[in-house]
Scaffold this motif. Structure first.
Motif, PDB file in Angstrom:
ATOM      1  N   LEU A 188      75.289  40.132  84.214  1.00  0.00           N
ATOM      2  CA  LEU A 188      73.936  39.227  84.673  1.00  0.00           C
ATOM      3  C   LEU A 188      74.626  37.887  86.069  1.00  0.00           C
ATOM      4  N   GLN A 189      74.349  37.546  86.989  1.00  0.00           N
ATOM      5  CA  GLN A 189      74.419  37.354  87.894  1.00  0.00           C
ATOM      6  C   GLN A 189      73.793  35.807  88.292  1.00  0.00           C
ATOM      7  N   ILE A 190      74.364  34.795  87.898  1.00  0.00           N
ATOM      8  CA  ILE A 190      73.709  34.020  88.155  1.00  0.00           C
ATOM      9  C   ILE A 190      73.273  33.516  89.369  1.00  0.00           C
ATOM     10  N   PRO A 191      72.030  32.956  89.774  1.00  0.00           N
ATOM     11  CA  PRO A 191      71.178  32.951  91.044  1.00  0.00           C
ATOM     12  C   PRO A 191      72.070  31.721  92.032  1.00  0.00           C
ATOM     13  N   LYS A 192      72.669  31.362  93.273  1.00  0.00           N
ATOM     14  CA  LYS A 192      72.817  29.815  93.419  1.00  0.00           C
ATOM     15  C   LYS A 192      72.187  29.339  94.065  1.00  0.00           C
ATOM     16  N   ASP A 193      70.973  29.396  93.905  1.00  0.00           N
ATOM     17  CA  ASP A 193      70.041  28.253  93.669  1.00  0.00           C
ATOM     18  C   ASP A 193      69.271  27.730  93.373  1.00  0.00           C
ATOM     19  N   VAL A 194      69.687  28.055  91.419  1.00  0.00           N
ATOM     20  CA  VAL A 194      68.672  27.722  90.559  1.00  0.00           C
ATOM     21  C   VAL A 194      70.061  27.283  89.578  1.00  0.00           C
ATOM     22  N   GLY A 195      71.710  27.681  89.620  1.00  0.00           N
ATOM     23  CA  GLY A 195      72.542  27.685  88.693  1.00  0.00           C
ATOM     24  C   GLY A 195      72.730  28.084  87.520  1.00  0.00           C
ATOM     25  N   TRP A 196      71.547  28.682  86.873  1.00  0.00           N
ATOM     26  CA  TRP A 196      72.325  29.351  85.595  1.00  0.00           C
ATOM     27  C   TRP A 196      71.599  31.196  85.319  1.00  0.00           C
ATOM     28  N   VAL A 197      70.950  31.549  84.170  1.00  0.00           N
ATOM     29  CA  VAL A 197      70.425  32.818  84.076  1.00  0.00           C
ATOM     30  C   VAL A 197      71.216  32.791  82.149  1.00  0.00           C
ATOM     31  N   VAL A 198      69.418  33.577  81.274  1.00  0.00           N
ATOM     32  CA  VAL A 198      69.379  33.380  80.628  1.00  0.00           C
ATOM     33  C   VAL A 198      69.923  35.147  80.152  1.00  0.00           C
ATOM     34  N   CYS A 199      70.917  35.213  78.942  1.00  0.00           N
ATOM     35  CA  CYS A 199      71.090  36.743  78.477  1.00  0.00           C
ATOM     36  C   CYS A 199      69.779  37.805  77.842  1.00  0.00           C
ATOM     37  N   PRO A 200      69.404  38.735  78.499  1.00  0.00           N
ATOM     38  CA  PRO A 200      68.317  39.716  78.219  1.00  0.00           C
ATOM     39  C   PRO A 200      68.660  40.101  76.941  1.00  0.00           C
ATOM     40  N   TYR A 201      68.799  40.040  76.470  1.00  0.00           N
ATOM     41  CA  TYR A 201      69.246  40.327  74.485  1.00  0.00           C
ATOM     42  C   TYR A 201      69.439  39.270  73.989  1.00  0.00           C
ATOM     43  N   CYS A 202      70.722  38.780  73.297  1.00  0.00           N
ATOM     44  CA  CYS A 202      70.743  36.999  73.392  1.00  0.00           C
ATOM     45  C   CYS A 202      70.351  36.147  73.439  1.00  0.00           C
ATOM     46  N   ASP A 203      69.527  35.678  74.412  1.00  0.00           N
ATOM     47  CA  ASP A 203      69.239  34.402  74.633  1.00  0.00           C
ATOM     48  C   ASP A 203      70.414  33.123  75.301  1.00  0.00           C
ATOM     49  N   THR A 204      71.047  33.482  75.107  1.00  0.00           N
ATOM     50  CA  THR A 204      72.558  32.130  74.702  1.00  0.00           C
ATOM     51  C   THR A 204      72.210  32.330  77.161  1.00  0.00           C
ATOM     52  N   ARG A 205      71.987  31.165  77.373  1.00  0.00           N
ATOM     53  CA  ARG A 205      72.107  30.239  78.543  1.00  0.00           C
ATOM     54  C   ARG A 205      73.779  30.545  78.795  1.00  0.00           C
ATOM     55  N   TYR A 206      73.893  30.966  80.686  1.00  0.00           N
ATOM     56  CA  TYR A 206      75.461  30.452  81.134  1.00  0.00           C
ATOM     57  C   TYR A 206      74.534  29.597  82.137  1.00  0.00           C
ATOM     58  N   VAL A 207      75.452  28.508  82.432  1.00  0.00           N
ATOM     59  CA  VAL A 207      75.377  27.914  83.287  1.00  0.00           C
ATOM     60  C   VAL A 207      76.133  27.713  84.000  1.00  0.00           C
ATOM     61  N   HIS A 208      76.369  27.578  85.551  1.00  0.00           N
ATOM     62  CA  HIS A 208      77.323  27.235  86.464  1.00  0.00           C
ATOM     63  C   HIS A 208      77.711  26.129  86.038  1.00  0.00           C
ATOM     64  N   ARG A 209      79.181  25.881  86.873  1.00  0.00           N
ATOM     65  CA  ARG A 209      80.233  24.388  86.848  1.00  0.00           C
ATOM     66  C   ARG A 209      79.033  23.473  87.571  1.00  0.00           C
ATOM     67  N   ASP A 210      79.239  23.939  88.859  1.00  0.00           N
ATOM     68  CA  ASP A 210      77.960  23.364  89.240  1.00  0.00           C
ATOM     69  C   ASP A 210      76.187  22.160  89.304  1.00  0.00           C
ATOM     70  N   PHE A 211      75.709  23.279  87.986  1.00  0.00           N
ATOM     71  CA  PHE A 211      75.196  22.801  88.003  1.00  0.00           C
ATOM     72  C   PHE A 211      74.779  22.553  86.896  1.00  0.00           C
TER      73      PHE A 211
END
Length: 60
Positions: A32-55
């Motif tokens: 998964l690629q976290i967009p640098k302008d948004v700072g987070w992404v959700v896994c399409p399989y398990c719905d886990t949200r990954y948030v970059h530390r800067d956000f």
């Protein structure tokens, strides 16, 4: 209809892998690629949200 993420994980990288934690709750590993302008992404399989530390603290 959008579902709420199951879990939020703070990460240090903008490209991360998710496999659902393995075991019976696991899924195929996806990158998964976290967009640098948004700072987070959700896994399409398990719905886990990954948030970059800067956000951390800025994402609901």
């Amino acid at each position: 209809m959008t579902r709420a993420p199951q879990e939020t994980i703070i990460v240090d990288a903008y490209r991360i892998a998710c496999d659902g934690g393995g075991g019976s709750g696991g899924h195929p590993r996806v990158w998964l690629q976290i967009p640098k302008d948004v700072g987070w992404v959700v896994c399409p399989y398990c719905d886990t949200r990954y948030v970059h530390r800067d956000f951390e603290g800025t994402v609901d």
